[in-house]
Design a protein around this motif. Structure first.
Motif, PDB file in Angstrom:
ATOM      1  N   UNK A  80       0.758  -1.213  -0.131  1.00  0.00           N
ATOM      2  CA  UNK A  80       0.243   0.095  -0.063  1.00  0.00           C
ATOM      3  C   UNK A  80       0.884   1.105   0.027  1.00  0.00           C
ATOM      4  N   UNK A  81       2.179   1.149   0.452  1.00  0.00           N
ATOM      5  CA  UNK A  81       3.169   2.284   0.180  1.00  0.00           C
ATOM      6  C   UNK A  81       3.772   2.112  -0.994  1.00  0.00           C
ATOM      7  N   UNK A  82       3.813   2.838  -2.110  1.00  0.00           N
ATOM      8  CA  UNK A  82       4.237   2.498  -3.180  1.00  0.00           C
ATOM      9  C   UNK A  82       5.663   2.291  -3.173  1.00  0.00           C
ATOM     10  N   UNK A  83       6.220   1.285  -3.761  1.00  0.00           N
ATOM     11  CA  UNK A  83       7.771   1.049  -3.836  1.00  0.00           C
ATOM     12  C   UNK A  83       8.958   2.239  -3.976  1.00  0.00           C
ATOM     13  N   UNK A  84       8.420   3.178  -4.930  1.00  0.00           N
ATOM     14  CA  UNK A  84       9.222   4.197  -5.208  1.00  0.00           C
ATOM     15  C   UNK A  84       9.407   5.277  -3.922  1.00  0.00           C
ATOM     16  N   UNK A  85       8.417   5.045  -2.961  1.00  0.00           N
ATOM     17  CA  UNK A  85       8.477   5.631  -1.514  1.00  0.00           C
ATOM     18  C   UNK A  85       9.831   5.039  -0.549  1.00  0.00           C
ATOM     19  N   UNK A  86      10.027   4.001  -0.919  1.00  0.00           N
ATOM     20  CA  UNK A  86      10.881   3.131  -0.105  1.00  0.00           C
ATOM     21  C   UNK A  86      12.231   3.614  -0.708  1.00  0.00           C
ATOM     22  N   UNK A  87      12.369   3.598  -1.982  1.00  0.00           N
ATOM     23  CA  UNK A  87      13.707   3.947  -2.551  1.00  0.00           C
ATOM     24  C   UNK A  87      13.968   5.445  -2.317  1.00  0.00           C
ATOM     25  N   UNK A  88      12.974   6.360  -2.405  1.00  0.00           N
ATOM     26  CA  UNK A  88      13.078   7.966  -2.125  1.00  0.00           C
ATOM     27  C   UNK A  88      13.746   7.945  -0.759  1.00  0.00           C
ATOM     28  N   UNK A  89      13.062   7.350   0.301  1.00  0.00           N
ATOM     29  CA  UNK A  89      13.271   7.429   1.862  1.00  0.00           C
ATOM     30  C   UNK A  89      14.834   6.822   1.787  1.00  0.00           C
ATOM     31  N   UNK A  90      15.315   5.896   1.150  1.00  0.00           N
ATOM     32  CA  UNK A  90      16.609   5.279   1.547  1.00  0.00           C
ATOM     33  C   UNK A  90      17.622   6.419   0.813  1.00  0.00           C
ATOM     34  N   UNK A  91      17.198   6.711  -0.516  1.00  0.00           N
ATOM     35  CA  UNK A  91      18.224   7.718  -1.153  1.00  0.00           C
ATOM     36  C   UNK A  91      18.180   9.068  -0.353  1.00  0.00           C
ATOM     37  N   UNK A  92      17.181   9.527   0.114  1.00  0.00           N
ATOM     38  CA  UNK A  92      17.125  10.734   1.035  1.00  0.00           C
ATOM     39  C   UNK A  92      17.966  10.608   2.375  1.00  0.00           C
TER      40      UNK A  92
END
Lengths: 291, 312
Positions: A80-92
């Motif tokens: 339910x949380x889009x995968x791109x969000x996890x990538x964004x979090x890790x990168x940020x």
């Protein structure tokens, strides 16, 4: 040294053929042990479903496929949380944490290696001692209380701020500055009327690029591998590693996707290291600890 | 250095305190450079470590104010907490098994590859270093799966060495050795790189001089030339290896679960987590973390002292 032996006019060092062979055999055996697990997981990530469950498991793949990677992204996009969000979090988190660590550590490393002031050696000794403990474990409980008093629990800051205070990168940079920047260069800049900040920025920093890179890579790798943390509760703020761990609990159907995810997580630090290896080794040349 | 000398003349007129204050004032910019880092370092490392000593002497649950209990937490840990004793024992076993082995392995491999051509050396460095940067220990779930499809089980079954699959991470006999082996696999980290650089940095002419002086094989060379030249790296590597050997709960928790079967691989960090993050007995948890701190610092200081004596 191999080259040394063949050159003329130079002393020939004693190297027994037996010793050379023994060393190479040992390297080969150890090397296979190191590579085997990684080779196998990469292999599995390209195996189609029917080959994944062949008995006994095979060390080669007959018809390689990208299906596992596609499955992985399907599974990820179903959360339910889009995968791109996890990538964004890790990168940020990785970039933010690394940036602050670089700035504050370089400033401190410069002062500790190239300025003289009372308390300097004491500061550095504290930093050396901190390398002797894993701060996250030993001080973890109180650290949690401090982070919660700062009201940054469940924000990116909870992961970024502690990264700014880590010491290994600072230690390596300080040692590197000490052995690679001569006092004469700085002295002449100071005589020319340059401020300390200016000397630091335009004279010292360009001379220690390998140490920058090493600090960046160490810091980035540590943050990139951030998994589940007690500081983060919201699903939207969780990291890539966390997300992958959650959605792939090694179920039978997902065995292939799980291998694919392991490969993806592995590949980033490995590529980064391959690119920067020579600079890191150069930095390590001055890593020694004097007593 | 030069500044200090220039001012040496006026030093005679001052007391030590005045002189220090004078130096501090004169070099104030140094403090400005160090300050931002030191604030963060203090907040997330120094204060937590020092505070854990004080909190460990109290009973504290985060909601009510802490109450002073003296050494009661420590007494309870050592006399009345069987799990703590198990965790302490396992932590020490892990540290003693992985620390020295990873140190020797790091040095041995670095030494083996030292005379290879640069390209080959770079490739082998990558192969040995990669496991430590990926922290991909979950890979071993494929190898030690408890059913017949697990790699190791399937081989053993095929060779007829066992009749039924072994439950690797659920069997008291195998959990500890497996976790130790896996952490060794991923333990060629910073110390390893430091050794590679250190070996490369030894002045080549020293080897030639030694050869003239009658050093006839690589063992003598290692002992008389290489090691004395690398003392600083050996020291740094030791610190990295020891710290790594103590900070090592994650692998176990991930592979063997927490608690592991019969607590056979239960470590101090597991115990710490149990009291700190689950039961919120902060005082008690702080006592555990302070003991862990003493173990880390104590063993590091002991070993670095020993290394500094080598060759004296």
């Amino acid at each position: 040294m191999g080259r040394l032996r063949t050159r003329r006019h130079q002393v020939v060092l004693n190297r027994s053929a037996g010793g050379d062979t023994a060393i190479n055999v040992m390297l080969l055996l150890l090397g296979i042990l190191m590579v085997l697990p990684m080779y196998y997981v990469i292999l599995n990530s390209f195996k189609p479903l029917d080959e994944l469950f062949v008995y006994p498991p095979k060390f080669y793949v007959v018809s390689p496929t990208m299906d596992n990677y596609k499955d992985l992204f399907t599974i990820m996009s179903e959360s339910w949380v889009p995968f791109s969000r996890y990538i964004f979090n890790t990168v940020l988190i990785s970039i933010g944490g690394t940036f602050g660590n670089l700035v504050f550590s370089s400033l401190a490393a410069y002062a500790l290696s190239k300025m003289v002031f009372p308390g300097r050696d004491f500061f550095f000794q504290l930093i050396v001692k901190s390398l002797m403990i894993s701060a996250g474990t030993v001080g973890g409980i109180i650290q949690f209380i401090i982070i919660s008093r700062l009201h940054v629990i469940d924000t990116y800051w909870a992961l970024i701020l502690p990264a700014w205070g880590t010491t290994l990168g600072l230690y390596l940079m300080k040692q590197f500055m000490e052995s690679n920047i001569t006092d004469a260069v700085l002295e002449s800049a100071r005589l020319d009327g340059a401020s300390e900040l200016r000397t630091f920025w335009s004279i010292a920093m360009p001379m220690v690029k390998p140490a920058w890179l090493t600090l960046i890579i160490y810091s980035f790798q540590g943050l990139w591998n951030t998994g589940d943390s007690t500081y983060i509760q919201s699903e939207q703020l969780k990291t890539l590693r966390c997300a992958i761990g959650q959605s792939l609990n090694a179920g039978v159907v997902r065995a292939g996707a799980s291998a694919a995810s392991t490969v993806i997580i592995m590949i980033v630090p490995i590529v980064v290291f391959v690119i920067s290896q020579s600079k890191i080794i150069e930095t390590m040349g001055s890593s020694g600890m004097k007593d | 250095m030069s500044k200090k000398k220039a001012k040496d003349v006026s030093r005679r007129d001052m007391t030590k305190l005045q002189w220090t204050l004078h130096l501090m004032k004169q070099n104030w910019i140094g403090y400005v450079f160090v300050l931002p880092f030191m604030v963060l370092f203090a907040a997330f490392t120094i204060i937590p470590v020092i505070a854990s000593l004080f909190v460990s002497l109290t009973s504290y649950n985060l909601i009510q104010p802490p109450t002073w209990v003296g050494f009661a937490n420590y007494v309870q840990l050592f006399l009345d907490d069987d799990l703590f004793i198990i965790a302490l024992k396992n932590t020490l076993i892990f540290a003693v098994a992985t620390g020295p082995a990873s140190y020797v392995l790091s040095f041995a491999v670095a030494w083996f590859i030292n005379e290879l051509p640069p390209k080959a050396r770079a490739v082998i460095t990558l192969i040995f270093y990669a496991p430590s940067i990926c922290s991909a220990y979950t890979i071993f779930q494929y190898f030690f799966d408890s059913d017949a499809y697990g790699l190791v089980n399937s081989w053993l079954l095929k060779l007829g060495l066992i009749n039924s699959p072994i439950l690797w991470f659920r069997d008291v006999r195998y959990v500890m050795p497996l976790c130790i082996a896996i952490s060794l696999w991923m333990s060629l980290g910073t110390a390893f790189l430091s050794f590679i650089a250190g070996l490369q940095g030894v002045d080549k002419s020293q080897y030639e001089a030694a050869a003239v002086d009658g050093v006839t094989n690589r063992w003598q060379e290692l002992w008389y030339v290489t090691l004395p030249n690398m003392k600083n790296q050996l020291m740094f590597g030791a610190v990295m290896s020891i710290t790594g050997a103590f900070g090592f709960g994650a692998v176990v928790t991930q592979l063997a679960g927490n608690p592991s079967v019969d607590y056979c691989a239960y470590t101090l960090s597991n115990h710490l987590e149990e009291y700190g993050n689950v039961r919120w007995e902060i005082g008690y948890a702080s006592a555990i973390s302070f003991i862990l701190f003493l173990l880390c610092i104590g063993s590091n200081l002991l070993i670095t002292k020993m290394i500094s004596k080598v060759g004296q």
